[in-house]
Write a protein that holds these residues in place. Sequence first.
Motif, PDB file in Angstrom:
ATOM      1  N   ALA A 123       0.830  -1.211   0.000  1.00  0.00           N
ATOM      2  CA  ALA A 123       0.000   0.000   0.000  1.00  0.00           C
ATOM      3  C   ALA A 123       0.861   1.257   0.000  1.00  0.00           C
ATOM      4  CB  ALA A 123      -0.931  -0.003   1.212  1.00  0.00           C
ATOM      5  N   GLU A 124       1.951   1.257   0.778  1.00  0.00           N
ATOM      6  CA  GLU A 124       2.842   2.412   0.804  1.00  0.00           C
ATOM      7  C   GLU A 124       3.559   2.583  -0.533  1.00  0.00           C
ATOM      8  OE1 GLU A 124       4.008   2.704   5.542  1.00  0.00           O
ATOM      9  OE2 GLU A 124       5.080   1.279   4.265  1.00  0.00           O
ATOM     10  N   LYS A 125       3.956   1.458  -1.136  1.00  0.00           N
ATOM     11  CA  LYS A 125       4.593   1.534  -2.449  1.00  0.00           C
ATOM     12  C   LYS A 125       3.634   2.132  -3.479  1.00  0.00           C
ATOM     13  CE  LYS A 125       7.815  -2.344  -1.937  1.00  0.00           C
ATOM     14  NZ  LYS A 125       8.244  -3.659  -2.475  1.00  0.00           N
ATOM     15  N   ALA A 126       2.394   1.673  -3.456  1.00  0.00           N
ATOM     16  CA  ALA A 126       1.391   2.186  -4.394  1.00  0.00           C
ATOM     17  C   ALA A 126       1.142   3.672  -4.160  1.00  0.00           C
ATOM     18  CB  ALA A 126       0.090   1.405  -4.245  1.00  0.00           C
ATOM     19  N   ALA A 127       1.135   4.087  -2.892  1.00  0.00           N
ATOM     20  CA  ALA A 127       0.904   5.493  -2.568  1.00  0.00           C
ATOM     21  C   ALA A 127       2.049   6.372  -3.063  1.00  0.00           C
ATOM     22  CB  ALA A 127       0.725   5.649  -1.060  1.00  0.00           C
ATOM     23  N   LEU A 128       3.288   5.914  -2.869  1.00  0.00           N
ATOM     24  CA  LEU A 128       4.438   6.678  -3.343  1.00  0.00           C
ATOM     25  C   LEU A 128       4.496   6.716  -4.867  1.00  0.00           C
ATOM     26  CD1 LEU A 128       7.159   5.520  -0.797  1.00  0.00           C
ATOM     27  CD2 LEU A 128       6.320   7.850  -1.098  1.00  0.00           C
ATOM     28  N   ASP A 129       4.190   5.592  -5.509  1.00  0.00           N
ATOM     29  CA  ASP A 129       4.150   5.556  -6.971  1.00  0.00           C
ATOM     30  C   ASP A 129       3.109   6.531  -7.501  1.00  0.00           C
ATOM     31  OD1 ASP A 129       6.073   3.595  -6.900  1.00  0.00           O
ATOM     32  OD2 ASP A 129       4.707   1.941  -7.351  1.00  0.00           O
ATOM     33  N   ASP A 130       1.949   6.569  -6.846  1.00  0.00           N
ATOM     34  CA  ASP A 130       0.879   7.476  -7.252  1.00  0.00           C
ATOM     35  C   ASP A 130       1.318   8.925  -7.090  1.00  0.00           C
ATOM     36  OD1 ASP A 130      -2.016   8.037  -7.925  1.00  0.00           O
ATOM     37  OD2 ASP A 130      -1.930   8.943  -5.927  1.00  0.00           O
ATOM     38  N   TRP A 131       2.043   9.219  -5.998  1.00  0.00           N
ATOM     39  CA  TRP A 131       2.522  10.586  -5.784  1.00  0.00           C
ATOM     40  C   TRP A 131       3.473  11.014  -6.896  1.00  0.00           C
ATOM     41  CZ3 TRP A 131       7.452  12.591  -5.035  1.00  0.00           C
ATOM     42  CH2 TRP A 131       7.486  13.955  -4.701  1.00  0.00           C
ATOM     43  N   VAL A 140       9.358   9.454 -16.148  1.00  0.00           N
ATOM     44  CA  VAL A 140       9.183   8.040 -16.472  1.00  0.00           C
ATOM     45  C   VAL A 140       9.647   7.226 -15.271  1.00  0.00           C
ATOM     46  CG1 VAL A 140       9.859   6.143 -17.979  1.00  0.00           C
ATOM     47  CG2 VAL A 140       9.532   8.446 -18.930  1.00  0.00           C
ATOM     48  N   ARG A 141       8.736   6.542 -14.619  1.00  0.00           N
ATOM     49  CA  ARG A 141       9.075   5.739 -13.457  1.00  0.00           C
ATOM     50  C   ARG A 141       9.491   4.344 -13.925  1.00  0.00           C
ATOM     51  NH1 ARG A 141       5.830   2.695 -10.554  1.00  0.00           N
ATOM     52  NH2 ARG A 141       3.955   3.732 -11.322  1.00  0.00           N
ATOM     53  N   THR A 146      10.799   1.668  -3.164  1.00  0.00           N
ATOM     54  CA  THR A 146      11.496   0.701  -2.316  1.00  0.00           C
ATOM     55  C   THR A 146      12.461   1.442  -1.408  1.00  0.00           C
ATOM     56  OG1 THR A 146      12.968  -1.226  -2.254  1.00  0.00           O
ATOM     57  CG2 THR A 146      13.295   0.336  -4.049  1.00  0.00           C
ATOM     58  N   LYS A 147      12.718   0.881  -0.231  1.00  0.00           N
ATOM     59  CA  LYS A 147      13.697   1.442   0.694  1.00  0.00           C
ATOM     60  C   LYS A 147      15.037   0.729   0.585  1.00  0.00           C
ATOM     61  CE  LYS A 147      12.458   2.509   4.874  1.00  0.00           C
ATOM     62  NZ  LYS A 147      11.953   2.330   6.255  1.00  0.00           N
ATOM     63  N   ASN A 148      15.189  -0.165  -0.373  1.00  0.00           N
ATOM     64  CA  ASN A 148      16.403  -0.978  -0.472  1.00  0.00           C
ATOM     65  C   ASN A 148      17.656  -0.160  -0.748  1.00  0.00           C
ATOM     66  OD1 ASN A 148      15.199  -3.380   0.116  1.00  0.00           O
ATOM     67  ND2 ASN A 148      14.970  -4.051  -2.007  1.00  0.00           N
TER      68      ASN A 148
END
Length: 248
Positions: A123-131, A140-141, A146-148
């Motif tokens: 969910a956090e990944k999707a939220a950051l991608d959306d931002w 272009v993403r 990821t926090k890696n």
Amino acid sequence: MQRKDAASKLFNKYKKIDVAKDVKKVTSKQIFDLSFIEIILSQDAILSQLNDTEMRELEKEIENKYLQKKAHPDIYSLTAASAYSVLAQKQDSSVSAQTIYYVYTPNGTAVEVFHNTPELTAAEKAALDDWVDTTYPTVVRITSATKNYNCHSYAWYSQSTTSNTWWMNYPNAYWTDGSYTRRTGDPAKNDKVYYSTSGKEHSGIIYELGRITGYYVRSKWGSCGLVEHYYTSCPYYVSDSALRYYYR
């Protein structure tokens, strides 16, 4: 920060934001509005406006929301303890709690790195991608959030998005030990570009020059994904004079 009623208004808004409980319906706004307000409410300039009673009420509300978020690990990871993370940084304990490792510049200088855990939830990944997608529509993403690894690690240490798992805060050794030379003229393809404005430090790799002017950068935006962008189209650009270019 200049408003005398900032603390009370923010706290009232904070109390009205519900913790997300359904991973299928959660929105980026739900996750990050809550986190952002927790971060702002934790600043000294805001806290100084609260009396003892209001402070205890705020602490109770923060703890209540934290416990609710911890009950939903499929939604909250990075954003579960935003307020407590600010407190840790104030006490200078956030870095010391990390185990420090080292990678090395081409000339053999040790550079501190660490693993930035825990990883983001879906969910956090999707939220950051959306931002990223909505705030910078021309970007272009390449990968999801990821926090890696972070921008400095990607640009200076390794461009692998799978084997590179290091977070690097200070890449200065790569140019101070002579591994890379600062370019005095116009930037060139494959140069490392360093955004040097204090508080907005960022690193990337120039992968294409503009047809008329400028250039395009491939870089990792914090915990967001790896992206390709025009050099001014990012959260770190302030002015051309703050940009530095390095080659090997």
